[in-house]
Design an enzyme around this catalytic site. Structure first.
Site, mmCIF file in Angstrom:
data_model
loop_
_atom_site.group_PDB
_atom_site.id
_atom_site.type_symbol
_atom_site.label_atom_id
_atom_site.label_comp_id
_atom_site.label_asym_id
_atom_site.label_seq_id
_atom_site.Cartn_x
_atom_site.Cartn_y
_atom_site.Cartn_z
ATOM 1 C CB SER A 1 6.868 5.390 4.178
ATOM 2 O OG SER A 1 7.185 5.163 2.873
ATOM 3 C CE LYS A 2 14.587 1.078 3.785
ATOM 4 N NZ LYS A 2 15.750 1.627 3.537
ATOM 5 N NE ARG A 3 5.024 0.119 1.609
ATOM 6 C CZ ARG A 3 3.907 0.245 2.167
ATOM 7 N NH1 ARG A 3 2.822 0.644 1.322
ATOM 8 N NH2 ARG A 3 3.504 -0.050 3.369
#
Ligand code: GLU
Length: 487
Positions: A256-258
């Site tokens: 995930s980019k997060r």
């Protein structure tokens, strides 16, 4: 038989992460497998609080870079638009269908305090109980409810779920899924601001847009029975479902980019080709029937088969991506390759060197474009290096052997006028026999002496040819002087 219609339905909430892009790709492939198939783009922006400016442009740009050309969508229109959910809200579609669903018994007006319900839900979830909310509003007649709305009371519309029985469906990836109705939430379908939730909009839009195959992340698998109850209440045909297993960073965590994992754009910026990224991610969770590893988009359309999508999350392997990228780079014709890498070469090489010759030595060796500036920096600047590097067991070289062969090479090269690679090769290959040395004992020190680097793209001959006579001899002199001082 009717055409296959799939859609990519991103929410414009930021970067395009790899899992999302893979969903888009698979949806595209499922559609294009049918010669008349259509791939739609629908922007799901009903959660206004989560919108990020510029995110829609990233979606367009990414699809364009990946050549995942949609047949219908916000920017190009189509017969079942608008293709942006907030625009559909304005045209009143969702409210119209929500009222129809109420009449059909599939939903009800709810006037309860939603914060109170949310608090109740939280407590039940903490106890690992399914959410059961005995909504008193359910006993209101439609007329009673509409009278309260007319009097200005705020309301939401909730799905009405049967209290008994089970709901089943067949997923193309996960097989038969059966859930007991009493485990399903009576979720909000229309919020108090009049906007639909995903729980409602996905059904209405997929139906009205004629979507035959819903390709989406498996986080929606467990809610799908709820959606099917809505289809059934409307007596609409339920689409085929292809729920995609997640793309994982490791055994436990989703990519995930997060969490700082690379987005599509990050990978492109690092020097991965969109084609190679697409090629790699197509196979994250799907296995082709043959050993073939490199696929163009057109080849993926031919080879793709939802039957070979696995249920397990697929781990994103950066090493594999790199190897696929390298193969894509190697398969390019030299002219296109040279044009592609020019900006990377230009970062460190400003001198008047043959760019095509540089491209030629790089092509078999660079795996990712952003490795290139450092690989070729020695053309402009002859770096300082340590004599230790002349010691090489495999090549059977040390400082003394190197000095001897470099001096011979210097003498020979001084009298070479035809500085072409072929001629340099023919002439330098006279040396090993003359010096009673192995090829490596001549070429290895020579490469180091003219590049100053332990690792270079290309060998001594290719590098000398690119450097030219004058610069080659200048560097040779410096290297010989440095070695003589030590030996
Ligand atoms: N907007 C949803 C998402 O981005 C779409 C899910 C779907 O494809 O139905 O997760």
């Amino acid at each position: 038989m009717s055409e296959i219609r799939t859609r990519f339905a991103p929410s414009p909430t930021g970067y395009m992460h790899i899992g999302n892009l893979r969903t888009a790709l698979w949806a595209y492939l499922v559609a294009k497998k049918d010669p008349n198939g259509k791939f739609l783009l629908r922007i799901e922006d009903t959660d206004q609080g989560r919108l990020v400016e510029g995110a829609t442009d990233i979606i367009y740009e990414t699809l364009k870079q990946c050549r995942l050309q949609h047949d219908e969508g916000p920017d190009i229109g189509g017969p079942v638009g608008p293709y942006v959910q907030s625009e559909r809200v304005r045209s009143g579609i969702y409210m119209k269908y929500a009222k129809e669903l109420i009449r059909r018994g599939g939903a009800h007006y709810c006037f309860c305090d939603s914060e109170m319900i949310a608090a109740q839900k939280e407590i039940q979830e903490a106890r690992h109980e399914s959410f059961k909310y005995d909504d008193p509003c359910k006993s209101l007649t439609i007329e009673e409810a509409e009278a309260r709305i007319a009097a200005g009371e705020s309301f939401v519309i909730r799905q009405t779920i049967p209290t008994s029985g089970t709901t089943s469906f067949d997923d193309e990836v996960f097989g038969r899924v059966t859930v007991s109705n009493d485990t399903l939430d009576e979720s909000i379908l229309i919020k108090s601001d009049g906007f639909p939730t995903y729980n409602f909009a996905n059904v209405i839009d997929d139906h009205l847009m004629g979507i035959t195959d819903v390709v989406r992340g498996m986080e929606y698998l467990s809610s799908t029975p709820k959606y099917n109850l809505i289809y059934e209440a409307f007596e609409w045909e339920i689409p085929r479902y292809i729920h995609c297993p997640p793309v994982m960073k490791d055994e436990r965590n989703k990519l995930s980019k997060r969490n700082g994992d690379a987005s599509f754009q990050d990978l492109v910026d690092k020097g991965y080709l969109p084609e190679a990224i697409l090629n790699y991610i197509a196979m994250l969770g799907w296995s082709p029937e043959t050993e073939q590893e490199i696929y163009t988009l057109e080849e993926l359309v031919q080879a793709f088969n939802v039957k070979h999508i696995g249920k397990d999350g697929a781990i994103f392997d950066p090493v594999k991506l790199k190897s696929i990228n390298a193969q894509w780079l190697r398969n390019m014709d030299l002219d296109s390759y040279e044009a592609l890498i020019r900006p990377y070469v230009d970062q460190t090489v400003h001198g008047d060197f043959d760019r095509k010759a540089i491209a030629k030595i790089l092509q078999p060796r660079a795996s990712v474009l952003n490795e290139i500036p450092e690989m070729v920096d020695f053309f402009d600047t002859f770096p300082a290096y340590d004599n230790e590097l002349y010691k090489n067991k495999k090549m059977k070289t040390d400082e003394a052997v190197s000095l001897k062969s470099l001096q011979a090479a210097r003498e020979l090269l001084e009298h070479v006028d035809d500085w072409s690679e072929t001629n340099l090769h023919d002439r330098l290959m006279e040396l090993p026999e003359k010096l009673q040395m192995k090829n490596g004992q001549v070429l290895f020190p020579l490469r180091l002496a003219v590049s100053g680097k332990q690792f270079t793209p290309g060998g001594a001959i290719e590098i000398a040819a690119i450097l030219g006579k004058e610069e080659t001899l200048r560097r040779l002199d410096l290297s010989i002087a440095q070695l003589s001082a030590a030996v």
